[in-house]
Design a protein around this motif. Structure first.
Motif, PDB file in Angstrom:
ATOM      1  N   UNK A  30     -16.754  11.148  -5.520  1.00  7.92           N
ATOM      2  CA  UNK A  30     -15.584  11.223  -4.643  1.00  7.92           C
ATOM      3  C   UNK A  30     -14.533  10.203  -5.074  1.00  7.92           C
ATOM      4  N   UNK A  31     -14.962   8.980  -5.315  1.00  7.71           N
ATOM      5  CA  UNK A  31     -14.034   7.923  -5.737  1.00  7.71           C
ATOM      6  C   UNK A  31     -13.378   8.289  -7.063  1.00  7.71           C
ATOM      7  N   UNK A  32     -14.164   8.758  -8.014  1.00  9.19           N
ATOM      8  CA  UNK A  32     -13.624   9.068  -9.344  1.00  9.19           C
ATOM      9  C   UNK A  32     -12.564  10.166  -9.279  1.00  9.19           C
ATOM     10  N   UNK A  33     -12.791  11.162  -8.438  1.00  8.07           N
ATOM     11  CA  UNK A  33     -11.804  12.239  -8.318  1.00  8.07           C
ATOM     12  C   UNK A  33     -10.503  11.736  -7.683  1.00  8.07           C
ATOM     13  N   UNK A  34     -10.630  10.917  -6.657  1.00  3.58           N
ATOM     14  CA  UNK A  34      -9.438  10.366  -6.004  1.00  3.58           C
ATOM     15  C   UNK A  34      -8.704   9.415  -6.950  1.00  3.58           C
ATOM     16  N   UNK A  35      -9.463   8.578  -7.662  1.00  2.00           N
ATOM     17  CA  UNK A  35      -8.846   7.685  -8.647  1.00  2.00           C
ATOM     18  C   UNK A  35      -8.091   8.488  -9.704  1.00  2.00           C
ATOM     19  N   UNK A  36      -8.699   9.562 -10.165  1.00  2.00           N
ATOM     20  CA  UNK A  36      -8.080  10.392 -11.203  1.00  2.00           C
ATOM     21  C   UNK A  36      -6.769  11.005 -10.705  1.00  2.00           C
ATOM     22  N   UNK A  37      -6.775  11.463  -9.457  1.00  2.00           N
ATOM     23  CA  UNK A  37      -5.542  12.026  -8.891  1.00  2.00           C
ATOM     24  C   UNK A  37      -4.441  10.976  -8.870  1.00  2.00           C
ATOM     25  N   UNK A  38      -4.720   9.825  -8.279  1.00  2.00           N
ATOM     26  CA  UNK A  38      -3.686   8.797  -8.135  1.00  2.00           C
ATOM     27  C   UNK A  38      -3.196   8.281  -9.487  1.00  2.00           C
ATOM     28  N   UNK A  63       5.045   7.772  -8.543  1.00  2.00           N
ATOM     29  CA  UNK A  63       5.093   7.216  -9.896  1.00  2.00           C
ATOM     30  C   UNK A  63       5.515   5.750  -9.893  1.00  2.00           C
ATOM     31  N   UNK A  64       4.715   4.921 -10.572  1.00  2.00           N
ATOM     32  CA  UNK A  64       5.055   3.511 -10.708  1.00  2.00           C
ATOM     33  C   UNK A  64       4.710   2.648  -9.505  1.00  2.00           C
ATOM     34  N   UNK A  65       4.072   3.228  -8.500  1.00  3.34           N
ATOM     35  CA  UNK A  65       3.702   2.486  -7.293  1.00  3.34           C
ATOM     36  C   UNK A  65       2.225   2.101  -7.320  1.00  3.34           C
ATOM     37  N   UNK A  66       1.846   1.238  -6.389  1.00  5.36           N
ATOM     38  CA  UNK A  66       0.443   0.829  -6.270  1.00  5.36           C
ATOM     39  C   UNK A  66      -0.270   1.664  -5.210  1.00  5.36           C
ATOM     40  N   UNK A  67      -1.541   1.870  -5.423  1.00  7.66           N
ATOM     41  CA  UNK A  67      -2.377   2.515  -4.411  1.00  7.66           C
ATOM     42  C   UNK A  67      -3.599   1.643  -4.174  1.00  7.66           C
ATOM     43  N   UNK A  68      -3.827   1.280  -2.928  1.00  6.86           N
ATOM     44  CA  UNK A  68      -4.982   0.455  -2.573  1.00  6.86           C
ATOM     45  C   UNK A  68      -6.151   1.359  -2.201  1.00  6.86           C
ATOM     46  N   UNK A  69      -7.320   1.063  -2.753  1.00  8.53           N
ATOM     47  CA  UNK A  69      -8.554   1.748  -2.361  1.00  8.53           C
ATOM     48  C   UNK A  69      -9.472   0.696  -1.734  1.00  8.53           C
ATOM     49  N   UNK A  70      -9.927   0.975  -0.524  1.00 10.76           N
ATOM     50  CA  UNK A  70     -10.760   0.024   0.217  1.00 10.76           C
ATOM     51  C   UNK A  70     -12.218   0.489   0.291  1.00 10.76           C
ATOM     52  N   UNK A 117     -11.139   5.553   1.483  1.00  6.75           N
ATOM     53  CA  UNK A 117     -10.032   4.925   2.225  1.00  6.75           C
ATOM     54  C   UNK A 117      -8.944   4.493   1.248  1.00  6.75           C
ATOM     55  N   UNK A 118      -7.761   5.089   1.352  1.00  4.12           N
ATOM     56  CA  UNK A 118      -6.689   4.772   0.407  1.00  4.12           C
ATOM     57  C   UNK A 118      -5.372   4.501   1.128  1.00  4.12           C
ATOM     58  N   UNK A 125      -3.892   1.286  -9.511  1.00 10.66           N
ATOM     59  CA  UNK A 125      -4.935   1.146  -8.494  1.00 10.66           C
ATOM     60  C   UNK A 125      -5.283  -0.317  -8.229  1.00 10.66           C
ATOM     61  N   UNK A 126      -5.395  -0.645  -6.946  1.00  8.43           N
ATOM     62  CA  UNK A 126      -5.767  -1.988  -6.511  1.00  8.43           C
ATOM     63  C   UNK A 126      -6.947  -1.837  -5.554  1.00  8.43           C
ATOM     64  N   UNK A 127      -7.960  -2.702  -5.702  1.00 10.90           N
ATOM     65  CA  UNK A 127      -9.150  -2.604  -4.853  1.00 10.90           C
ATOM     66  C   UNK A 127      -9.212  -3.805  -3.921  1.00 10.90           C
ATOM     67  N   UNK A 128      -9.360  -3.541  -2.626  1.00 13.52           N
ATOM     68  CA  UNK A 128      -9.393  -4.603  -1.616  1.00 13.52           C
ATOM     69  C   UNK A 128     -10.353  -4.228  -0.505  1.00 13.52           C
ATOM     70  N   UNK A 129     -10.811  -5.244   0.216  1.00 14.80           N
ATOM     71  CA  UNK A 129     -11.511  -4.997   1.473  1.00 14.80           C
ATOM     72  C   UNK A 129     -10.455  -4.695   2.542  1.00 14.80           C
ATOM     73  N   UNK A 130     -10.821  -3.948   3.578  1.00 13.66           N
ATOM     74  CA  UNK A 130      -9.840  -3.532   4.583  1.00 13.66           C
ATOM     75  C   UNK A 130      -9.106  -4.693   5.261  1.00 13.66           C
ATOM     76  N   UNK A 131      -9.826  -5.774   5.560  1.00  9.39           N
ATOM     77  CA  UNK A 131      -9.165  -6.894   6.239  1.00  9.39           C
ATOM     78  C   UNK A 131      -8.131  -7.553   5.334  1.00  9.39           C
ATOM     79  N   UNK A 132      -8.453  -7.696   4.053  1.00  9.63           N
ATOM     80  CA  UNK A 132      -7.500  -8.282   3.099  1.00  9.63           C
ATOM     81  C   UNK A 132      -6.289  -7.369   2.940  1.00  9.63           C
ATOM     82  N   UNK A 133      -6.531  -6.068   2.868  1.00  9.81           N
ATOM     83  CA  UNK A 133      -5.423  -5.117   2.768  1.00  9.81           C
ATOM     84  C   UNK A 133      -4.452  -5.291   3.927  1.00  9.81           C
TER      85      UNK A 133
END
Length: 282
Positions: free
Chosen positions: A153-161, A137-144, A116-117, A168-176
């Motif tokens: 799966x996570x590592x590949x998506x993290x590598x792409x972003x 470029x230069x923006x944040x991406x949240x991964x929930x 979930x991104x 990368x910022x990590x949050x629970x869905x409700x906090x996001x």
């Protein structure tokens, strides 16, 4: 990294993502899935995708499926995709709301293949022609709910972003969803409302065009955003958006009261307090 990638939706976010995947060598072949033939044709003409297929056929051919469509359609589509994938395929979304989707798929047997991104980037434009190079470029991406997805799966998506230049910022869905209401959703509602205010009160369109300076343009720019995308976001994140909207109305009333009562000192105080945002946003 991937032989075949499917992008579901061929608009601003997904189109820009497809460009980025090609630019960085992450995808050899990109398949587009769209509700309309016109969008597919435009995406093909612009070179965003290499072929257009129905979703079921695209899933069978793909290593990675990326969903970037209005959030009201995302839940059904992601469930459909998870029903069809195997244990090596990866699915990710780009939706601006996360809790409803994560809740809907939490017990799905293939939940572990989903990431979930929310790449926090966008413009007021929409459609395949709005896609652009170096968008993220230069923006944040949240991964929930990182912990619910397979490590590979996570590592590949993290590598792409991160390769696209995202933080990368990590949050629970409700906090996001709470934070997104404050930093994104309220900005769009305010912009839509301001545009309606001006259109209602200023009947001379030439005057708007001639006098609209940088301040007005930057504040009302988001009012050009696609209602088909933003109405579902507001509805899906309704409780949080209402909470923020109520606070915003309180703040507007303070400014209104200052003017009604000719309270110059408090008016100045309100603006000086607002200036504190400079500490956060340089």
């Amino acid at each position: 990294m991937f032989n075949n990638v499917t992008i579901v939706g061929v608009g601003l976010i997904s189109g820009s993502f497809a460009i980025a995947l090609k630019d960085k060598g992450f995808a050899k072949h990109i398949i587009g899935v769209s509700r309309t033939r016109e969008s597919e044709q435009k995406a093909l003409e612009l070179g965003l995708i290499d072929e257009a297929l129905p979703l079921n056929e695209a899933i069978k051919k793909s290593d990675f499926i990326y969903v970037a469509i209005p959030v009201d359609a995302t839940i059904t589509v992601v469930k459909d995709i998870l029903d069809q994938i195997n244990g090596t395929q990866i699915v990710a979304d780009a939706g601006s709301t996360k809790q409803a989707l994560c809740n809907a798929i939490q017990n799905h047997p293939m939940r572990h293949r989903f990431v979930a991104t929310h790449p926090m980037w966008g413009t007021e434009y929409s459609g395949p022609e709005a896609a652009t190079h170096k968008a993220f470029t230069g923006r944040s991406c949240v991964i929930c709910e990182k912990q619910l997805s397979d490590i590979d799966a996570v590592q590949k998506i993290e590598h792409i972003y991160t390769t696209l230049g995202m933080h990368l910022v990590y949050m629970q869905p409700d906090a996001h969803d709470v934070h997104a209401a404050y930093v994104s959703h309220i900005s769009h509602i305010t912009s839509f409302a301001l545009a309606n205010t001006v259109l209602e009160k200023e009947k001379e369109e030439d005057a708007i065009f001639d006098l609209a300076g940088g301040g007005f343009e930057s504040t009302v720019r988001l009012a050009k955003s696609n209602p088909a995308m933003w109405a579902p976001i507001f509805m899906q994140n309704r409780e949080n958006v209402l909470d923020v909207l109520n606070e915003h109305i309180v703040q507007l009333r303070k400014f209104k009261a200052c003017l009604e009562k000719e309270n110059y000192d408090y008016l100045k105080e309100l603006m000086e307090n607002a200036n504190k945002i400079k500490r956060i946003l340089h």
